[in-house]
Motif scaffolding. Structure first.
Motif, PDB file in Angstrom:
ATOM      1  N   THR A   1       0.920   1.313  14.756  1.00 46.72           N
ATOM      2  CA  THR A   1       1.349   2.131  13.619  1.00 46.72           C
ATOM      3  C   THR A   1       2.554   1.511  12.924  1.00 46.72           C
ATOM      4  O   THR A   1       2.633   1.487  11.684  1.00 46.72           O
TER       5      THR A   1
ATOM      6  N   GLU B   1       2.490   8.940   5.221  1.00 48.65           N
ATOM      7  CA  GLU B   1       1.707   9.312   6.405  1.00 48.65           C
ATOM      8  C   GLU B   1       2.084   8.452   7.606  1.00 48.65           C
ATOM      9  O   GLU B   1       2.200   8.948   8.735  1.00 48.65           O
ATOM     10  N   LEU B   2       2.272   7.156   7.388  1.00 50.97           N
ATOM     11  CA  LEU B   2       2.622   6.261   8.490  1.00 50.97           C
ATOM     12  C   LEU B   2       4.026   6.553   9.014  1.00 50.97           C
ATOM     13  O   LEU B   2       4.264   6.487  10.223  1.00 50.97           O
TER      14      LEU B   2
ATOM     15  N   GLU C   1       0.759   4.241  -1.048  1.00 49.32           N
ATOM     16  CA  GLU C   1       0.229   5.574  -0.766  1.00 49.32           C
ATOM     17  C   GLU C   1       0.133   5.868   0.734  1.00 49.32           C
ATOM     18  O   GLU C   1       0.065   7.027   1.144  1.00 49.32           O
ATOM     19  N   GLN C   2       0.146   4.810   1.574  1.00 54.45           N
ATOM     20  CA  GLN C   2       0.057   5.019   3.024  1.00 54.45           C
ATOM     21  C   GLN C   2       1.414   5.264   3.681  1.00 54.45           C
ATOM     22  O   GLN C   2       1.473   5.725   4.825  1.00 54.45           O
TER      23      GLN C   2
ATOM     24  N   ALA D   1       2.243  -1.950   4.887  1.00 51.48           N
ATOM     25  CA  ALA D   1       2.250  -1.101   3.699  1.00 51.48           C
ATOM     26  C   ALA D   1       3.550  -1.243   2.917  1.00 51.48           C
ATOM     27  O   ALA D   1       3.557  -1.207   1.676  1.00 51.48           O
TER      28      ALA D   1
ATOM     29  N   VAL E   1       0.868  -1.186   0.000  1.00 58.70           N
ATOM     30  CA  VAL E   1       0.000   0.000   0.000  1.00 58.70           C
ATOM     31  C   VAL E   1       0.904   1.234   0.000  1.00 58.70           C
ATOM     32  O   VAL E   1       1.029   1.936   1.009  1.00 58.70           O
TER      33      VAL E   1
END
Length: 422
Positions: free
Chosen positions: A63, A37-38, A33-34, A70, A31
């Motif tokens: 997290t 942010e993570l 695109e995450q 991801a 993933v």
């Protein structure tokens, strides 16, 4: 002809697209695109986290785990699922059988494979292979070539109730979970409803119910009880986040304050008395005759009133302030759970008595892996389930009760469902 993307790369069509996906998707981040942010969230949480604060530590851990999911590619995830954890379970159990954890945990000094082989009697080559895998799974630390040091996990494995979890999985859990795909395929992908006809019987080639299996194999039952004891350590207790003092209302010294229905040997009542020593009223422990007999033999405190009782039959204690059940209903289907609750409802005093159900309440979204794992295990072992709030409401209301409040902690992993007569 391929279509050109905004970034200049070509997007293949048809068969070319399928071939492209087969080549690239399995080896690309799961993933992507995450990831930014993570990463930022991990950074921000890491700046202020108190690792001794359970909620803060778990927030960071969740997290970090999401970041790993991801970042890793589908191919890496597949290999992790198929290879790492089954072999880890096996390696840890071998180390338990060898007494390896006790040797590693004696002190913080690194130990060589030859030292450990001499102490355990295992072949050095075999032991080196086991230790390498244990290290790769984070259970010990590699300090040099064929040299290892203990971790907190290694120390914990010297405690029998934790170490017993691994043979417990082998002896009464893992084969049932692995039998789930074949069982569901055979039954047309329907939820198992019969505790004597579910993946447990297939996996362990038995006609016995899960609990009957324990009666036949008491050593496995002991391992399972130790595993559950280890599972509960460090989890929040219902009496820490529930308004216990609200139970005091109208309770005299001769009245029954709490009936622990299916309470095993009295762990919950003992904890309750320790934390709330001034609580008024009597404390009653109920379970099957053989369990109550065992509880008496192990030395029940004088403040506990033991009572042999089958919770599918009429509740003998009428009008108690609270009827408490800890992880009882998740062992049973809705039909059986309804029978249990109806027996309690018939014994309750309107406007006074409560039913307190201490269980998982699985969130409708963002459920934790721990809750979803145990839900799958309940399906495979007992043809039962963990439940969401709406499922609990349906079950409770079908027995003539109503939920007044759900008290919860740790994303529903530990909850208390407070009920009254409808």
């Amino acid at each position: 002809m391929a279509e050109t993307r905004a970034n200049g790369s070509a997007q293949p069509h048809g068969a070319d697209s399928e071939y492209h996906n087969q080549l690239t998707v399995p080896v690309s981040p799961n993933v992507p695109e995450q990831i930014p942010e993570l990463l930022e969230k991990v950074h921000n949480l890491g700046k202020t986290v108190d690792v001794n604060n359970t909620k803060e530590r778990i927030a960071l851990l969740d997290t970090v785990r999401a970041l790993m999911f991801a970042l890793e590619t589908p191919r890496e995830a597949m290999i992790r699922h198929c290879w790492s954890w089954t072999t880890c379970l096996a390696a840890v159990e071998v180390a338990v059988d060898l007494g390896l954890w006790h040797i590693l945990a004696k002190d913080d000094k690194p130990k060589t494979v030859d030292e450990l082989a001499q102490a355990t009697g295992a072949e050095p080559l075999l032991l080196s292979r086991i230790l390498k895998h244990l290290c790769s799974m984070g259970t010990i630390i590699e300090t040099g070539h064929n040299e290892y040091r203990r971790t907190g996990f290694a120390v914990t494995m010297t405690m029998k109730r934790f170490a017993d979890s691994y043979p417990c999985m082998t002896n009464c859990v893992s084969a049932a979970a692995l039998a789930l795909p074949a069982f569901l395929k055979k039954n047309g992908y329907r939820v198992p409803m019969n505790g004597k006809d579910c993946p447990f019987q297939t996996g362990y080639r038995t006609d016995l119910h899960f609990f009957e299996f324990f009666q036949k194999f008491p050593e496995v039952a002991r391992q399972f009880n130790n595993h559950m004891s280890a599972y509960h350590q460090g989890r929040p207790s219902w009496m820490d986040f529930y308004d216990v003092r609200s139970l005091y209302n109208g309770v005299g010294s001769d009245d029954v304050l709490l009936v622990d229905v299916g309470g095993n040997v009295g762990h919950d009542i003992t904890e309750f008395k320790r934390k709330w020593p001034d609580a008024p009223g009597r404390l009653v422990l109920q379970d099957l005759p053989e369990v109550i007999s065992h509880a008496k033999d192990t030395g029940l405190p004088s403040y506990i009133e033991p009572m042999a009782h089958d919770f599918f039959t009429e509740q003998p204690v009428k009008g108690a302030r609270a009827y408490f059940m800890h992880s009882v209903l998740h062992d049973w289907s809705d039909e059986k759970g309804r029978e249990i609750l109806k027996q309690l409802a018939k014994a309750m005093k309107p406007g006074y008595s409560k039913v307190l159900i201490n269980e998982n309440v699985i969130p409708e979204t963002e459920a934790s892996w721990e809750s979803t794992s145990i839900d799958i295990l309940m399906m495979t072992l007992l043809a039962s389930q963990e439940r969401t709030a709406s499922q609990w409401q349906q079950l409770v209301e079908s027995a003539g009760l109503k939920i007044t409040k759900i008290w919860t902690d740790l994303k529903g992993a530990e909850s208390l469902i407070e009920c009254e007569l409808a």
